[in-house]
Scaffold this motif. Structure first.
Motif, PDB file in Angstrom:
ATOM      1  N   MET A   1      -7.955   0.879  -1.701  1.00 14.09           N
ATOM      2  CA  MET A   1      -6.954   0.284  -0.797  1.00 14.09           C
ATOM      3  C   MET A   1      -6.616  -1.149  -1.194  1.00 14.09           C
ATOM      4  O   MET A   1      -7.474  -1.869  -1.699  1.00 14.09           O
ATOM      5  CB  MET A   1      -7.510   0.271   0.633  1.00 14.09           C
ATOM      6  CG  MET A   1      -7.675   1.663   1.216  1.00 14.09           C
ATOM      7  SD  MET A   1      -8.648   1.650   2.727  1.00 14.09           S
ATOM      8  CE  MET A   1     -10.303   1.781   2.084  1.00 14.09           C
ATOM      9  N   TYR A   2      -5.358  -1.537  -0.941  1.00 14.33           N
ATOM     10  CA  TYR A   2      -4.986  -2.950  -1.113  1.00 14.33           C
ATOM     11  C   TYR A   2      -4.390  -3.469   0.184  1.00 14.33           C
ATOM     12  O   TYR A   2      -3.896  -2.697   1.012  1.00 14.33           O
ATOM     13  CB  TYR A   2      -4.045  -3.165  -2.295  1.00 14.33           C
ATOM     14  CG  TYR A   2      -2.658  -2.578  -2.182  1.00 14.33           C
ATOM     15  CD1 TYR A   2      -1.648  -3.224  -1.459  1.00 14.33           C
ATOM     16  CD2 TYR A   2      -2.335  -1.379  -2.825  1.00 14.33           C
ATOM     17  CE1 TYR A   2      -0.376  -2.693  -1.380  1.00 14.33           C
ATOM     18  CE2 TYR A   2      -1.059  -0.842  -2.749  1.00 14.33           C
ATOM     19  CZ  TYR A   2      -0.078  -1.514  -2.013  1.00 14.33           C
ATOM     20  OH  TYR A   2       1.184  -0.981  -1.930  1.00 14.33           O
ATOM     21  N   TYR A   3      -4.450  -4.768   0.367  1.00 12.86           N
ATOM     22  CA  TYR A   3      -3.998  -5.371   1.623  1.00 12.86           C
ATOM     23  C   TYR A   3      -3.683  -6.842   1.402  1.00 12.86           C
ATOM     24  O   TYR A   3      -4.011  -7.422   0.355  1.00 12.86           O
ATOM     25  CB  TYR A   3      -5.094  -5.243   2.693  1.00 12.86           C
ATOM     26  CG  TYR A   3      -6.425  -5.835   2.256  1.00 12.86           C
ATOM     27  CD1 TYR A   3      -7.370  -5.050   1.604  1.00 12.86           C
ATOM     28  CD2 TYR A   3      -6.724  -7.179   2.459  1.00 12.86           C
ATOM     29  CE1 TYR A   3      -8.583  -5.592   1.181  1.00 12.86           C
ATOM     30  CE2 TYR A   3      -7.923  -7.722   2.045  1.00 12.86           C
ATOM     31  CZ  TYR A   3      -8.845  -6.927   1.405  1.00 12.86           C
ATOM     32  OH  TYR A   3     -10.032  -7.467   0.963  1.00 12.86           O
ATOM     33  N   GLY A   4      -3.074  -7.447   2.400  1.00 15.60           N
ATOM     34  CA  GLY A   4      -2.782  -8.878   2.293  1.00 15.60           C
ATOM     35  C   GLY A   4      -2.360  -9.418   3.627  1.00 15.60           C
ATOM     36  O   GLY A   4      -2.225  -8.675   4.596  1.00 15.60           O
ATOM     37  N   GLY A   5      -2.155 -10.724   3.657  1.00 19.14           N
ATOM     38  CA  GLY A   5      -1.695 -11.346   4.898  1.00 19.14           C
ATOM     39  C   GLY A   5      -2.485 -12.586   5.211  1.00 19.14           C
ATOM     40  O   GLY A   5      -3.222 -13.106   4.362  1.00 19.14           O
ATOM     41  N   PRO A   6      -2.356 -13.099   6.449  1.00 21.71           N
ATOM     42  CA  PRO A   6      -3.029 -14.335   6.822  1.00 21.71           C
ATOM     43  C   PRO A   6      -4.486 -14.123   7.245  1.00 21.71           C
ATOM     44  O   PRO A   6      -4.822 -13.104   7.854  1.00 21.71           O
ATOM     45  CB  PRO A   6      -2.200 -14.823   8.019  1.00 21.71           C
ATOM     46  CG  PRO A   6      -1.625 -13.588   8.616  1.00 21.71           C
ATOM     47  CD  PRO A   6      -1.448 -12.596   7.503  1.00 21.71           C
TER      48      PRO A   6
ATOM     49  N   ILE B   1       0.828  -3.836  -9.530  1.00 16.82           N
ATOM     50  CA  ILE B   1      -0.323  -3.580 -10.405  1.00 16.82           C
ATOM     51  C   ILE B   1      -1.332  -2.683  -9.676  1.00 16.82           C
ATOM     52  O   ILE B   1      -1.845  -1.718 -10.232  1.00 16.82           O
ATOM     53  CB  ILE B   1      -0.974  -4.904 -10.866  1.00 16.82           C
ATOM     54  CG1 ILE B   1       0.023  -5.658 -11.763  1.00 16.82           C
ATOM     55  CG2 ILE B   1      -2.290  -4.658 -11.600  1.00 16.82           C
ATOM     56  CD1 ILE B   1      -0.512  -6.921 -12.386  1.00 16.82           C
ATOM     57  N   ALA B   2      -1.569  -2.985  -8.394  1.00 17.67           N
ATOM     58  CA  ALA B   2      -2.529  -2.184  -7.616  1.00 17.67           C
ATOM     59  C   ALA B   2      -2.078  -0.722  -7.562  1.00 17.67           C
ATOM     60  O   ALA B   2      -2.888   0.195  -7.706  1.00 17.67           O
ATOM     61  CB  ALA B   2      -2.667  -2.765  -6.212  1.00 17.67           C
ATOM     62  N   GLU B   3      -0.786  -0.503  -7.365  1.00 16.70           N
ATOM     63  CA  GLU B   3      -0.258   0.871  -7.295  1.00 16.70           C
ATOM     64  C   GLU B   3      -0.490   1.587  -8.627  1.00 16.70           C
ATOM     65  O   GLU B   3      -0.869   2.756  -8.654  1.00 16.70           O
ATOM     66  CB  GLU B   3       1.235   0.866  -6.953  1.00 16.70           C
ATOM     67  CG  GLU B   3       1.555   0.440  -5.517  1.00 16.70           C
ATOM     68  CD  GLU B   3       1.444   1.589  -4.499  1.00 16.70           C
ATOM     69  OE1 GLU B   3       1.383   2.757  -4.905  1.00 16.70           O
ATOM     70  OE2 GLU B   3       1.407   1.280  -3.281  1.00 16.70           O
ATOM     71  N   TYR B   4      -0.266   0.882  -9.736  1.00 17.48           N
ATOM     72  CA  TYR B   4      -0.489   1.505 -11.050  1.00 17.48           C
ATOM     73  C   TYR B   4      -1.940   1.943 -11.224  1.00 17.48           C
ATOM     74  O   TYR B   4      -2.233   2.885 -11.929  1.00 17.48           O
ATOM     75  CB  TYR B   4      -0.113   0.537 -12.189  1.00 17.48           C
ATOM     76  CG  TYR B   4       1.347   0.615 -12.561  1.00 17.48           C
ATOM     77  CD1 TYR B   4       1.870   1.752 -13.173  1.00 17.48           C
ATOM     78  CD2 TYR B   4       2.214  -0.434 -12.287  1.00 17.48           C
ATOM     79  CE1 TYR B   4       3.210   1.831 -13.498  1.00 17.48           C
ATOM     80  CE2 TYR B   4       3.555  -0.363 -12.616  1.00 17.48           C
ATOM     81  CZ  TYR B   4       4.049   0.770 -13.218  1.00 17.48           C
ATOM     82  OH  TYR B   4       5.368   0.870 -13.542  1.00 17.48           O
ATOM     83  N   TYR B   5      -2.859   1.215 -10.571  1.00 17.18           N
ATOM     84  CA  TYR B   5      -4.276   1.571 -10.689  1.00 17.18           C
ATOM     85  C   TYR B   5      -4.719   2.511  -9.562  1.00 17.18           C
ATOM     86  O   TYR B   5      -5.899   2.701  -9.337  1.00 17.18           O
ATOM     87  CB  TYR B   5      -5.143   0.306 -10.742  1.00 17.18           C
ATOM     88  CG  TYR B   5      -5.219  -0.243 -12.154  1.00 17.18           C
ATOM     89  CD1 TYR B   5      -6.215   0.174 -13.036  1.00 17.18           C
ATOM     90  CD2 TYR B   5      -4.270  -1.131 -12.633  1.00 17.18           C
ATOM     91  CE1 TYR B   5      -6.278  -0.294 -14.331  1.00 17.18           C
ATOM     92  CE2 TYR B   5      -4.310  -1.612 -13.935  1.00 17.18           C
ATOM     93  CZ  TYR B   5      -5.325  -1.186 -14.777  1.00 17.18           C
ATOM     94  OH  TYR B   5      -5.377  -1.640 -16.069  1.00 17.18           O
ATOM     95  N   GLY B   6      -3.751   3.073  -8.833  1.00 19.33           N
ATOM     96  CA  GLY B   6      -4.075   4.112  -7.850  1.00 19.33           C
ATOM     97  C   GLY B   6      -4.520   3.614  -6.492  1.00 19.33           C
ATOM     98  O   GLY B   6      -5.139   4.367  -5.732  1.00 19.33           O
ATOM     99  N   PHE B   7      -4.228   2.357  -6.160  1.00 20.08           N
ATOM    100  CA  PHE B   7      -4.602   1.831  -4.835  1.00 20.08           C
ATOM    101  C   PHE B   7      -3.452   2.069  -3.860  1.00 20.08           C
ATOM    102  O   PHE B   7      -2.295   2.093  -4.252  1.00 20.08           O
ATOM    103  CB  PHE B   7      -4.895   0.324  -4.912  1.00 20.08           C
ATOM    104  CG  PHE B   7      -6.180   0.013  -5.619  1.00 20.08           C
ATOM    105  CD1 PHE B   7      -7.298  -0.370  -4.903  1.00 20.08           C
ATOM    106  CD2 PHE B   7      -6.277   0.116  -6.999  1.00 20.08           C
ATOM    107  CE1 PHE B   7      -8.496  -0.647  -5.548  1.00 20.08           C
ATOM    108  CE2 PHE B   7      -7.466  -0.146  -7.656  1.00 20.08           C
ATOM    109  CZ  PHE B   7      -8.577  -0.531  -6.933  1.00 20.08           C
ATOM    110  N   GLN B   8      -3.810   2.230  -2.578  1.00 22.95           N
ATOM    111  CA  GLN B   8      -2.780   2.445  -1.566  1.00 22.95           C
ATOM    112  C   GLN B   8      -2.905   1.396  -0.470  1.00 22.95           C
ATOM    113  O   GLN B   8      -3.989   0.851  -0.245  1.00 22.95           O
ATOM    114  CB  GLN B   8      -2.930   3.838  -0.982  1.00 22.95           C
ATOM    115  CG  GLN B   8      -2.596   4.859  -2.050  1.00 22.95           C
ATOM    116  CD  GLN B   8      -2.448   6.260  -1.521  1.00 22.95           C
ATOM    117  OE1 GLN B   8      -2.991   6.587  -0.469  1.00 22.95           O
ATOM    118  NE2 GLN B   8      -1.731   7.079  -2.252  1.00 22.95           N
ATOM    119  N   PRO B   9      -1.771   1.108   0.213  1.00 25.87           N
ATOM    120  CA  PRO B   9      -1.811  -0.002   1.179  1.00 25.87           C
ATOM    121  C   PRO B   9      -2.583   0.313   2.458  1.00 25.87           C
ATOM    122  O   PRO B   9      -2.621   1.463   2.898  1.00 25.87           O
ATOM    123  CB  PRO B   9      -0.326  -0.220   1.513  1.00 25.87           C
ATOM    124  CG  PRO B   9       0.343   1.077   1.195  1.00 25.87           C
ATOM    125  CD  PRO B   9      -0.433   1.702   0.084  1.00 25.87           C
TER     126      PRO B   9
END
Ligand code: HAM
Length: 428
Positions: free
Chosen positions: A111-116, A37-45
């Protein structure tokens, strides 16, 4: 003796856990879904380090927040550096934006991100000391459409959980207009100091807004008459908030305005929002939240303001409340058959079948380490797999495989060269 000391040192640290099996797959599926979903809205990792200089968080989230005062895992290195495990994502991403000169890229940088992430909180259901987030940040634009879009994207990601999601929104206004309100609020609590809890009396001087969402019964009673922020906001703040709401209305995202929603981090101004769902015991669980943080870069000592807005979702909590069929991971495949081999030669050659089927994206289950045909058939049956591929000495010699339907016990010998085609046309 401290709780921690009583624990066996060969067990997980309190508030942390091993993630295996279905939970692992679901977590991966959640990230895949959220990233798509984030990619569809133009966000990058972006991936920032788990460990940063402590100052990034102290300046970023504010020194008088719960996170900075008691929840951060800090350590001093042998060389005397003060470091911390990241308690949240936004301050680190802002540090990366500044350090990597992202201000000279086309704005906003999304930007999008994730993790602990790590917070030394009292562990309980849905609250861990190592927990997982998925976050989005849009840095470099103050346009209110981005606030609405953030709240919208988080809502879309959470909808897949199969649960009813409530989005609560509020505005904290500009930093300027909030100053006036903070004076009023401090005066109000000072006047009522006798009637609020001792803990909240302390907070009045460090972080009065946090007293507004206090859980202490005596403070809750006083709060009923506390001055309301939205009433002292200037025109710019009102206008910004009204724009956010009309974008949400247009996107048909249901929301509730909650003028007591303040969030636990100091960097917010203008829009703040949070997602909730109701749990089985009737309590409300915060699945994520976010908001605008136009003052964050200044708080961190950058010489230029960087308007921004973002959100963070609590992955552990979302997985806990989501249904069985939500967030399926793409690597998780339903096996179409179970491969049973017998005899040394068949055991040796069985990898050829596995590889041929992998090439055709057909998942099968097998136990190459097993030899007895009965044990393998029993295992296949216990997994509820309908077709067995029997590969014995005879089949290994003739490059064939016997396909057995476990339901009606029919069996058919198929040349290995035709196996992928045959399996693709079986109904499983
Ligand atoms: P936060 O509200 O502190 O925001 O955390 C976001 C979500 O992480 C919470 O709503 C909750 O679901 C989950 N969470 C927090 N602490 C724990 C815990 N100890 N165990 C399990 N889940 C937890 C932020 O962190 C901001 N950085 C969000 C943001 C991004 N604002 C702007 N950009």
């Amino acid at each position: 003796m401290k709780d921690e000391q009583k624990q066996n040192i060969l067990q997980t640290v309190r508030g942390t856990r091993d993630i295996t099996g279905n939970l692992y797959y679901k977590k991966q599926g959640f990230y895949e879904h959220a990233q798509t979903i984030a990619e569809y809205y133009g966000f990058q990792p972006i991936e920032t380090p788990i460990i940063e200089h402590q100052a990034v968080f102290l300046k970023g989230v504010g020194e008088h927040t719960d996170i900075a005062e008691k929840e951060m895992y800090s350590l001093e290195t042998a060389g005397g550096d003060m470091l911390a495990l990241r308690p949240e994502g936004t301050a680190g991403v802002m540090r990366a934006y500044i350090e990597n000169g992202m201000g000279s890229m086309p704005q906003p940088v999304k930007m999008y991100y994730g993790g602990p992430y790590f917070r030394h909180e009292r562990p309980q259901k849905g609250r861990y000391r190592q927990f997982y987030q998925f976050g989005l940040e849009s840095m470099g634009s103050s346009n209110p459409i981005l606030d609405a879009q953030m709240a919208h994207i988080g809502y879309l990601i959470l909808q897949e959980s199969g649960r009813k999601i409530t989005l609560k929104v509020n505005t904290l206004g500009t930093i300027e207009s909030r100053k006036k309100y903070l004076q009023e609020l401090t005066a109000f609590y000072t006047k009522n100091a006798e009637s609020i809890s001792a803990k909240d009396q302390e907070r009045v001087h460090t972080n009065p807004m946090r007293v507004l969402d206090s859980k202490e019964p005596e403070t809750i009673a006083v709060n009923a008459n506390a001055p309301v922020l939205s009433e002292s906001l200037d025109d710019e703040s009102q206008k910004h908030f009204q724009s956010v709401l009309s974008y949400l209305d247009d996107a048909k995202i249901p929301y509730v305005i909650d003028n007591k929603l303040v969030r636990g981090l100091d960097y917010y101004s203008h829009t703040v929002f949070e997602y909730f769902t109701e749990t089985e015991d009737g309590t409300s669980l915060a699945l994520g939240g976010g908001g605008r943080y136009d003052g964050l870069a200044d708080m961190m000592g950058h010489n230029k303001s960087v308007p921004g807005v973002g959100l963070g979702l609590g992955v552990d909590r979302v997985l806990e409340i989501s249904t069985e069929t939500s967030y399926l991971a793409s690597i998780q495949k339903t096996p179409r058959a179970f491969l049973i081999q017998q005899g040394a030669q068949a055991q040796m050659k069985s990898y050829k079948i596995i590889e041929a089927l992998r090439g055709a994206d057909i998942a099968i289950t097998h136990g190459r380490e097993k030899d007895g045909i009965g044990a393998q058939l029993g295992y296949a049956e216990s997994l509820g797999i309908r077709y067995a591929l029997i590969f014995g000495q005879n089949e290994a010699d003739t490059d064939t495989v016997m396909v057995k339907d476990m339901l009606n016990r029919n069996q058919e010998t198929i040349p290995l060269s035709e196996l992928t085609h045959y399996l693709l046309h079986l109904s499983i």
